[in-house]
Design an enzyme around this catalytic site. Structure first.
Site, PDB file in Angstrom:
ATOM      1  N   ASP A  42     -77.040 -28.390 -27.295  1.00 52.90           N
ATOM      2  CA  ASP A  42     -77.193 -29.028 -28.094  1.00 52.90           C
ATOM      3  C   ASP A  42     -78.582 -29.788 -28.007  1.00 52.90           C
ATOM      4  OD1 ASP A  42     -76.663 -30.559 -30.699  1.00 52.90           O
ATOM      5  OD2 ASP A  42     -74.807 -31.100 -30.571  1.00 52.90           O
ATOM      6  N   SER A  90     -76.149 -29.453 -36.540  1.00 51.15           N
ATOM      7  CA  SER A  90     -75.300 -28.966 -36.077  1.00 51.15           C
ATOM      8  C   SER A  90     -74.642 -28.568 -36.840  1.00 51.15           C
ATOM      9  CB  SER A  90     -74.518 -30.395 -35.017  1.00 51.15           C
ATOM     10  OG  SER A  90     -76.355 -30.065 -33.875  1.00 51.15           O
ATOM     11  N   HIS A 128     -66.508 -34.091 -32.741  1.00 51.48           N
ATOM     12  CA  HIS A 128     -67.592 -33.986 -33.485  1.00 51.48           C
ATOM     13  C   HIS A 128     -68.026 -32.945 -33.743  1.00 51.48           C
ATOM     14  CE1 HIS A 128     -72.624 -34.471 -32.857  1.00 51.48           C
ATOM     15  NE2 HIS A 128     -71.785 -35.790 -33.474  1.00 51.48           N
ATOM     16  N   THR A 160     -70.046 -30.041 -33.673  1.00 50.31           N
ATOM     17  CA  THR A 160     -70.275 -28.801 -32.926  1.00 50.31           C
ATOM     18  C   THR A 160     -68.737 -27.952 -33.030  1.00 50.31           C
ATOM     19  OG1 THR A 160     -71.840 -28.794 -32.268  1.00 50.31           O
ATOM     20  CG2 THR A 160     -70.822 -27.124 -31.364  1.00 50.31           C
ATOM     21  N   GLU A 164     -69.508 -27.461 -24.663  1.00 49.03           N
ATOM     22  CA  GLU A 164     -70.728 -28.092 -25.559  1.00 49.03           C
ATOM     23  C   GLU A 164     -71.116 -29.459 -24.253  1.00 49.03           C
ATOM     24  OE1 GLU A 164     -72.241 -29.395 -29.665  1.00 49.03           O
ATOM     25  OE2 GLU A 164     -70.564 -29.940 -29.006  1.00 49.03           O
ATOM     26  N   ASP A 204     -78.925 -33.489 -27.155  1.00 48.17           N
ATOM     27  CA  ASP A 204     -78.904 -34.111 -28.550  1.00 48.17           C
ATOM     28  C   ASP A 204     -78.958 -35.373 -28.535  1.00 48.17           C
ATOM     29  OD1 ASP A 204     -79.312 -32.873 -31.255  1.00 48.17           O
ATOM     30  OD2 ASP A 204     -77.583 -34.083 -31.332  1.00 48.17           O
ATOM     31  N   HIS A 259     -82.442 -36.825 -29.809  1.00 50.11           N
ATOM     32  CA  HIS A 259     -82.752 -37.745 -30.889  1.00 50.11           C
ATOM     33  C   HIS A 259     -82.981 -39.383 -30.645  1.00 50.11           C
ATOM     34  CE1 HIS A 259     -80.804 -36.180 -34.339  1.00 50.11           C
ATOM     35  NE2 HIS A 259     -80.238 -35.588 -33.579  1.00 50.11           N
ATOM     36  N   ASP A 302     -77.848 -24.813 -30.568  1.00 52.19           N
ATOM     37  CA  ASP A 302     -77.420 -24.468 -31.815  1.00 52.19           C
ATOM     38  C   ASP A 302     -78.857 -25.108 -32.933  1.00 52.19           C
ATOM     39  OD1 ASP A 302     -77.844 -27.371 -30.662  1.00 52.19           O
ATOM     40  OD2 ASP A 302     -75.870 -27.972 -31.935  1.00 52.19           O
ATOM     41  N   HIS A 330     -84.254 -33.124 -35.609  1.00 53.58           N
ATOM     42  CA  HIS A 330     -84.699 -31.931 -35.368  1.00 53.58           C
ATOM     43  C   HIS A 330     -85.862 -30.858 -35.459  1.00 53.58           C
ATOM     44  CE1 HIS A 330     -79.650 -31.382 -35.514  1.00 53.58           C
ATOM     45  NE2 HIS A 330     -80.371 -32.439 -34.516  1.00 53.58           N
TER      46      HIS A 330
END
EC number: 3.1.3.1
Length: 445
Positions: A43, A92, A143, A145, A256, A261, A265, A303, A396
């Site tokens: 991710d 995502s 979540h 994904t 995953e 990710d 962030h 992703d 993103h």
């Protein structure tokens, strides 16, 4: 249009010929259809992350820069944009929907189309063929994904509803975080459906057969860097493979590396590299499984890209991996510890793995007086400055992501493609269904 597309892909025998042709593969040399398929998603893992990981893992005592598992398995690239109403930058949920169904949708969509109608997922198609299915992730299991592979919902934020819907997902193995979304009454319903429920990684050995629901944290699994242990996802992956492989009809598994990710962030390079290491270790577990089980296809991708990471910053032609590898805890946990004690400077220096300059101590002291969040931010900025790491956003970006593959039909994923193509190709490789077109159509009503 979405229903027509889904039904078309259900007719596997009709699909394979044009699909191989579009992939520039001679049909007479087409690889055999795999029995098992594993899709692994890093991710937020844009191309800069895999490059950074190569340098992060490099042995400085050798002249060459060693390859990683990502270098070994790279076959292509993929675009990630969502349905055009959401622009060019995906979240995502929309990207996972594309990877699970082969259909573009809006940001926030969990395997529903732009009109919020359910889309048939590869997991549903696999179950219709008698295959086993499962997910193993480091975020909460509901979540975006994993949800897009197991559920349908108009919003990724409907965590409780998504968790409840997993009861009817048919998934055989669900491993990750998210205890807060599975209250006791819901767990009892899972038990009534013959799921074994565990809550500690140490209990994994107790799962030897049957369906499993493993929830190992309130929300996310612990950061790899804080545990100083990169085996969490590898252990979940290994157990999922062990359980799912007992199905004689094969399986489809999603793995995953969710927290790459989250670190992106946060613009947290040290934590991101540790999460990359955990994900790379899990890929190597699957790579070994594919070698031992040549009827298994592995496809790895991201992703989307998160954070706009740059290797080098501030005009300097440098990136200090030695400094990053010496950091022993996440900035967030260092900040929490430093707030709790008066003599915080030695602790911070020890956890960072380097001596702090007077001006750096002054800056951190000022941030500490503003609270834990401010100190966390100051620590990340300090690490970025010292390591020459750059970021362009806390969100993103729209860059293409890499695709990695091994096993039968891996050549299908070579070259440039869209994320929906990845789903379409994997769906085309499912065993030919005995079910009629009507069965597949029914899932979309």
């Amino acid at each position: 249009m979405n229903l027509r597309k889904t039904c078309t892909w259900a007719l596997s025998a009709l699909v394979v010929l044009p699909l191989f042709a579009s992939a520039n593969i001679d049909i007479h040399e087409a690889p055999s259809r795999p029995k098992n398929m594993i899709i692994m998603i890093g991710d937020g893992m844009g191309p800069a992350y895999t490059s950074a990981y190569r340098y992060y893992q490099n042995n400085p005592d050798t002249e060459e820069i060693e390859q990683t598992v990502f270098d070994r398995l790279l076959v292509g690239m993929a675009s990630t944009y969502p349905a055009r109403q959401s622009g060019y930058v995906t979240d995502s949920a929309a990207s996972a929907t594309a990877l699970a169904t082969g259909v573009k949708s809006y940001n926030g969509a969990i395997s529903v189309d732009v009109d919020k109608r359910p889309l048939t997922t590869i997991m549903q198609m696999a179950k219709a063929r008698g295959m086993a299915t499962g997910v193993a992730v480091t975020a909460q299991v509901n979540h975006a994904t994993p949800a897009a592979f197991l559920a349908h919902n108009e919003s990724r934020r409907n965590y409780d509803a998504i968790a409840q819907s997993y009861l009817s997902s048919g998934a055989d193995v669900i491993l990750g975080g998210g205890q807060k979304y599975f209250p006791e009454d819901l767990l009892k319903q899972f038990s009534a459906k013959d799921y074994q429920h565990i809550s500690q990684l140490s209990q994994l050995d107790s799962l030897t057969q049957g369906k499993a629901l493993g929830l190992f944290a309130e929300v996310q699994l612990p950061w790899v860097i804080d545990q100083q242990d990169s085996t969490q996802l590898s252990l979940l992956t290994q157990k999922a493979l062990e359980l799912l492989s007992q199905n004689p009809n094969g399986f489809v598994l999603l793995v995953e590396g969710s927290l790459i990710d989250w670190a992106g962030h946060n613009n947290d390079i040290a934590t991101a590299m540790a999460e990359m290491h955990g994900f790379a270790n899990a890929i190597e577990v699957v790579e070994q499984y594919v070698r031992a089980n040549p009827d298994t296809l592995m496809v790895v991708t991201a992703d989307h890209n998160t954070g706009g990471l740059s290797i080098g910053a501030n005009g300097e032609y440098a990136w200090d991996t030695a400094l990053l590898k010496g950091i022993q805890a996440s900035p967030a946990s260092i900040a929490e510890l430093a707030i709790a004690i008066d003599d915080w400077q030695p602790l911070v220096s020890q956890k960072l793995g380097f001596e702090l300059k007077a001006e750096e101590l002054q800056s951190l002291g000022n941030a500490r007086m503003q609270g834990q969040v401010a100190l966390d931010t100051a620590l990340k900025q300090l690490i970025d400055n010292r390591s020459f790491t750059g970021w362009t956003t806390s969100g993103h970006t729209g860059v293409d992501v890499q695709v990695f593959a091994a096993g039968p039909a891996a050549d299908l994923f070579k070259g440039n493609q869209d994320n929906t193509d990845i789903a379409d190709k994997m769906i085309s490789l499912l065993p030919r269904a005995k079910q009629t077109l009507e069965v597949i159509s029914k899932d979309n009503k």
